[in-house]
Design a protein around this motif. Structure first.
Motif, PDB file in Angstrom:
ATOM      1  N   GLY A 186       0.911  -1.281  -0.071  1.00  0.00           N
ATOM      2  CA  GLY A 186       0.034  -0.002  -0.054  1.00  0.00           C
ATOM      3  C   GLY A 186       0.701   1.139  -0.028  1.00  0.00           C
ATOM      4  O   GLY A 186       2.174   1.269   0.431  1.00  0.00           O
ATOM      5  N   ILE A 187       0.077   2.510  -0.394  1.00  0.00           N
ATOM      6  CA  ILE A 187       0.798   3.813  -0.370  1.00  0.00           C
ATOM      7  C   ILE A 187      -0.012   4.673   0.159  1.00  0.00           C
ATOM      8  O   ILE A 187      -1.193   4.399   0.257  1.00  0.00           O
ATOM      9  CB  ILE A 187       1.392   4.143  -1.789  1.00  0.00           C
ATOM     10  N   ILE A 188       0.382   5.826   0.663  1.00  0.00           N
ATOM     11  CA  ILE A 188      -0.411   6.925   1.188  1.00  0.00           C
ATOM     12  C   ILE A 188       0.439   8.301   0.409  1.00  0.00           C
ATOM     13  O   ILE A 188       1.477   8.226   0.633  1.00  0.00           O
ATOM     14  CB  ILE A 188      -0.395   7.004   2.693  1.00  0.00           C
ATOM     15  N   LYS A 189      -0.457   9.174   0.017  1.00  0.00           N
ATOM     16  CA  LYS A 189       0.187  10.549  -0.172  1.00  0.00           C
ATOM     17  C   LYS A 189      -1.038  11.587   0.374  1.00  0.00           C
ATOM     18  O   LYS A 189      -1.985  11.749   0.433  1.00  0.00           O
ATOM     19  CB  LYS A 189      -0.310  10.835  -1.881  1.00  0.00           C
ATOM     20  N   ARG A 190      -0.118  12.149   1.304  1.00  0.00           N
ATOM     21  CA  ARG A 190      -0.786  13.399   2.370  1.00  0.00           C
ATOM     22  C   ARG A 190      -0.871  14.689   1.541  1.00  0.00           C
ATOM     23  O   ARG A 190       0.100  15.188   1.132  1.00  0.00           O
ATOM     24  CB  ARG A 190      -0.106  13.456   3.421  1.00  0.00           C
ATOM     25  N   GLU A 191      -2.259  14.902   1.218  1.00  0.00           N
ATOM     26  CA  GLU A 191      -2.519  16.230   0.394  1.00  0.00           C
ATOM     27  C   GLU A 191      -3.778  16.398   0.775  1.00  0.00           C
ATOM     28  O   GLU A 191      -4.562  15.508   0.774  1.00  0.00           O
ATOM     29  CB  GLU A 191      -2.283  15.977  -1.150  1.00  0.00           C
ATOM     30  N   LEU A 192      -4.324  17.685   1.142  1.00  0.00           N
ATOM     31  CA  LEU A 192      -5.449  18.330   1.047  1.00  0.00           C
ATOM     32  C   LEU A 192      -6.341  17.788  -0.124  1.00  0.00           C
ATOM     33  O   LEU A 192      -5.973  18.121  -1.364  1.00  0.00           O
ATOM     34  CB  LEU A 192      -5.649  19.842   1.483  1.00  0.00           C
ATOM     35  N   ILE A 200      -8.444  19.340  -1.601  1.00  0.00           N
ATOM     36  CA  ILE A 200      -8.821  20.642  -2.526  1.00  0.00           C
ATOM     37  C   ILE A 200      -7.675  20.818  -3.692  1.00  0.00           C
ATOM     38  O   ILE A 200      -8.031  21.188  -4.672  1.00  0.00           O
ATOM     39  CB  ILE A 200      -9.160  21.765  -1.580  1.00  0.00           C
ATOM     40  N   THR A 201      -6.415  20.112  -3.137  1.00  0.00           N
ATOM     41  CA  THR A 201      -5.268  20.580  -4.174  1.00  0.00           C
ATOM     42  C   THR A 201      -4.978  19.348  -4.434  1.00  0.00           C
ATOM     43  O   THR A 201      -3.706  19.131  -5.493  1.00  0.00           O
ATOM     44  CB  THR A 201      -4.417  21.476  -3.381  1.00  0.00           C
ATOM     45  N   MET A 202      -5.448  18.090  -4.245  1.00  0.00           N
ATOM     46  CA  MET A 202      -4.637  16.890  -4.537  1.00  0.00           C
ATOM     47  C   MET A 202      -4.864  16.508  -6.106  1.00  0.00           C
ATOM     48  O   MET A 202      -5.920  16.428  -6.698  1.00  0.00           O
ATOM     49  CB  MET A 202      -5.499  15.762  -3.726  1.00  0.00           C
ATOM     50  N   PRO A 203      -3.781  16.226  -6.928  1.00  0.00           N
ATOM     51  CA  PRO A 203      -3.979  16.072  -8.166  1.00  0.00           C
ATOM     52  C   PRO A 203      -4.699  14.516  -8.428  1.00  0.00           C
ATOM     53  O   PRO A 203      -4.539  13.530  -7.698  1.00  0.00           O
ATOM     54  CB  PRO A 203      -2.648  15.546  -8.644  1.00  0.00           C
ATOM     55  N   VAL A 204      -5.811  14.579  -9.225  1.00  0.00           N
ATOM     56  CA  VAL A 204      -6.452  13.195  -9.589  1.00  0.00           C
ATOM     57  C   VAL A 204      -5.716  12.181  -9.888  1.00  0.00           C
ATOM     58  O   VAL A 204      -5.616  10.937  -9.596  1.00  0.00           O
ATOM     59  CB  VAL A 204      -7.568  13.591 -10.646  1.00  0.00           C
ATOM     60  N   GLU A 205      -4.569  12.490 -10.552  1.00  0.00           N
ATOM     61  CA  GLU A 205      -3.611  11.564 -10.986  1.00  0.00           C
ATOM     62  C   GLU A 205      -3.091  10.736  -9.654  1.00  0.00           C
ATOM     63  O   GLU A 205      -2.977   9.394  -9.419  1.00  0.00           O
ATOM     64  CB  GLU A 205      -2.355  11.909 -11.887  1.00  0.00           C
ATOM     65  N   ARG A 231      -3.728   7.068  -8.160  1.00  0.00           N
ATOM     66  CA  ARG A 231      -2.654   5.827  -7.905  1.00  0.00           C
ATOM     67  C   ARG A 231      -2.856   5.289  -6.559  1.00  0.00           C
ATOM     68  O   ARG A 231      -2.385   4.141  -6.374  1.00  0.00           O
ATOM     69  CB  ARG A 231      -1.442   6.617  -7.839  1.00  0.00           C
ATOM     70  N   VAL A 232      -3.303   6.099  -5.466  1.00  0.00           N
ATOM     71  CA  VAL A 232      -3.472   5.319  -4.245  1.00  0.00           C
ATOM     72  C   VAL A 232      -4.471   4.392  -4.355  1.00  0.00           C
ATOM     73  O   VAL A 232      -4.519   3.346  -3.862  1.00  0.00           O
ATOM     74  CB  VAL A 232      -3.697   6.530  -3.296  1.00  0.00           C
ATOM     75  N   VAL A 233      -5.649   4.807  -4.892  1.00  0.00           N
ATOM     76  CA  VAL A 233      -6.683   3.838  -4.834  1.00  0.00           C
ATOM     77  C   VAL A 233      -6.348   2.434  -5.735  1.00  0.00           C
ATOM     78  O   VAL A 233      -6.620   1.536  -5.184  1.00  0.00           O
ATOM     79  CB  VAL A 233      -8.076   4.390  -5.626  1.00  0.00           C
ATOM     80  N   ASP A 234      -5.388   2.776  -6.841  1.00  0.00           N
ATOM     81  CA  ASP A 234      -5.203   1.652  -7.701  1.00  0.00           C
ATOM     82  C   ASP A 234      -4.221   0.558  -6.783  1.00  0.00           C
ATOM     83  O   ASP A 234      -4.433  -0.608  -6.773  1.00  0.00           O
ATOM     84  CB  ASP A 234      -4.165   1.957  -8.885  1.00  0.00           C
ATOM     85  N   ARG A 282      -9.814  11.695   8.329  1.00  0.00           N
ATOM     86  CA  ARG A 282      -8.568  12.516   8.797  1.00  0.00           C
ATOM     87  C   ARG A 282      -8.066  13.448   7.909  1.00  0.00           C
ATOM     88  O   ARG A 282      -8.264  13.321   6.783  1.00  0.00           O
ATOM     89  CB  ARG A 282      -7.354  11.574   9.107  1.00  0.00           C
ATOM     90  N   ASN A 283      -7.794  14.663   8.303  1.00  0.00           N
ATOM     91  CA  ASN A 283      -7.122  15.618   7.140  1.00  0.00           C
ATOM     92  C   ASN A 283      -6.139  15.020   6.438  1.00  0.00           C
ATOM     93  O   ASN A 283      -5.264  14.480   6.900  1.00  0.00           O
ATOM     94  CB  ASN A 283      -6.770  16.678   8.233  1.00  0.00           C
ATOM     95  N   SER A 284      -6.357  15.379   4.959  1.00  0.00           N
ATOM     96  CA  SER A 284      -5.316  15.086   3.988  1.00  0.00           C
ATOM     97  C   SER A 284      -5.133  13.818   3.713  1.00  0.00           C
ATOM     98  O   SER A 284      -4.086  13.574   3.004  1.00  0.00           O
ATOM     99  CB  SER A 284      -3.843  15.808   4.680  1.00  0.00           C
ATOM    100  N   VAL A 285      -5.769  12.969   4.006  1.00  0.00           N
ATOM    101  CA  VAL A 285      -5.649  11.589   3.495  1.00  0.00           C
ATOM    102  C   VAL A 285      -7.024  11.032   2.887  1.00  0.00           C
ATOM    103  O   VAL A 285      -7.144   9.797   2.963  1.00  0.00           O
ATOM    104  CB  VAL A 285      -5.290  10.346   4.768  1.00  0.00           C
ATOM    105  N   SER A 286      -7.678  11.854   1.876  1.00  0.00           N
ATOM    106  CA  SER A 286      -8.859  11.410   1.390  1.00  0.00           C
ATOM    107  C   SER A 286      -8.835  10.208   0.495  1.00  0.00           C
ATOM    108  O   SER A 286      -9.394   9.363   0.592  1.00  0.00           O
ATOM    109  CB  SER A 286      -9.226  12.790   0.630  1.00  0.00           C
ATOM    110  N   ALA A 287      -7.889  10.302  -0.410  1.00  0.00           N
ATOM    111  CA  ALA A 287      -7.359   9.060  -1.162  1.00  0.00           C
ATOM    112  C   ALA A 287      -7.496   7.743  -0.599  1.00  0.00           C
ATOM    113  O   ALA A 287      -7.909   6.708  -0.712  1.00  0.00           O
ATOM    114  CB  ALA A 287      -6.310   9.289  -2.025  1.00  0.00           C
ATOM    115  N   TYR A 288      -6.429   7.746   0.547  1.00  0.00           N
ATOM    116  CA  TYR A 288      -6.032   6.777   1.344  1.00  0.00           C
ATOM    117  C   TYR A 288      -7.348   6.052   2.219  1.00  0.00           C
ATOM    118  O   TYR A 288      -7.564   4.822   2.063  1.00  0.00           O
ATOM    119  CB  TYR A 288      -4.878   7.004   2.245  1.00  0.00           C
ATOM    120  N   ALA A 289      -8.060   7.035   2.740  1.00  0.00           N
ATOM    121  CA  ALA A 289      -9.244   6.600   3.544  1.00  0.00           C
ATOM    122  C   ALA A 289     -10.286   6.157   2.444  1.00  0.00           C
ATOM    123  O   ALA A 289     -10.983   5.028   2.969  1.00  0.00           O
ATOM    124  CB  ALA A 289      -9.818   7.964   4.181  1.00  0.00           C
TER     125      ALA A 289
END
Length: 261
Positions: free
Chosen positions: A94-100, A102-107, A111-114, A151-158
């Motif tokens: 697994g991976i995690i990318k911490r980014e709000l 509102i600014t997180m690139p869709v790419e 990738r996190v979901v993939d 949690r703040n900044s982990v929308s893709a991971y969550a």
């Protein structure tokens, strides 16, 4: 304690070259399982295999990306031909990318979901085919407290880990009739090399985790071994579609006031 004996079983642990994946693999091997480790970094794989073999564990390693369906199929076939059937699958990579958000690139979101959701689906589908033929198998998906909480900044991971919880329940529903148990482990906050910079005394997040956790400490990676052995063994033959949260009690409580002992 034959209920927990894994001798004669072969466990494939994705991302088992370091961290919590390595801790769970250590536990499975200590109960008698033969290890098959996947990863994507040659140097980490070399170090991991030395770690396992130095302890006397039987371990093999294969380098491929679990999100690449063609490569995953090729290597699952190679593993089956070279070593034999896979009895236990731990979807840990697994991976995690911490980014709000509102600014997180869709790419980055994709990738996190993939990696965290699609990868476990690909590996489960491939390994389940031989488990269905054998009428026996254990699949363990490594979820997260973010399978339950935001949690703040982990929308893709969550989003991915919440999806992995529901994938766990659905695969359990479909495959239970084949004597396949699909469950999850949800680790809390653990003392690893990744969390070392924020576990120092005085760091705000370190204080937050200690105060938020009823056990009043970070988890030791070895704390995951028991849950992994349980869900990989005969002891859990009638446990299906569950997520075992190994979190020191965080999800059991709303927390405590800062001035409460």
């Amino acid at each position: 304690m034959n209920l927990f004996n894994l001798k004669g079983k072969r466990a494939l642990v994705t991302g088992g070259t370091h961290g919590l994946g390595m801790a769970m693999a250590d536990g499975l091997a200590s109960a008698g399982a033969e290890l098959v480790i996947t990863g994507t970094t040659p140097s980490k794989m070399e170090d991991a295999l030395k770690h396992y073999r130095d302890q006397g564990f039987k371990a093999s390693g294969y380098l491929f990306d679990v999100t690449n369906e063609e490569d995953a199929k090729k290597y699952v076939d190679i593993i089956s031909k070279e070593l034999g059937d896979i009895h236990i699958l731990v979807n840990n990579a697994g991976i995690i990318k911490r980014e709000l958000a509102i600014t997180m690139p869709v790419e980055d979101f994709r990738r996190v979901v993939d990696v965290d959701l699609v990868g476990p689906f690909i590996m489960s589908q491939l390994v389940a085919k031989q488990m269905i033929e054998r009428k026996e198998g254990k699949i363990i998906n490594i979820c997260s407290m973010m399978s339950e909480l935001g949690r703040n900044s982990v929308s893709a991971y969550a989003a991915a880990k919440g999806g992995l919880k529901m994938l766990t329940q659905n695969l359990a529903t479909e495959w239970a009739k084949h004597n396949i148990q699909v469950n999850g482990i949800g680790p809390g906050y653990f003392a690893t090399s990744q969390t070392a910079p924020i576990r120092v005394d005085g760091h705000p997040f370190n204080e937050f985790i200690i105060n938020r956790t009823p056990a009043a400490r970070w988890g030791d990676p070895e704390d995951l071994a028991g849950a992994a052995i349980f869900l990989a063994s005969k002891a859990s033959d009638f446990v299906n579609g569950q997520v075992v949260y190994v979190d020191g009690g965080i999800l059991a409580t709303i927390g405590k006031p800062s001035n409460e002992d």
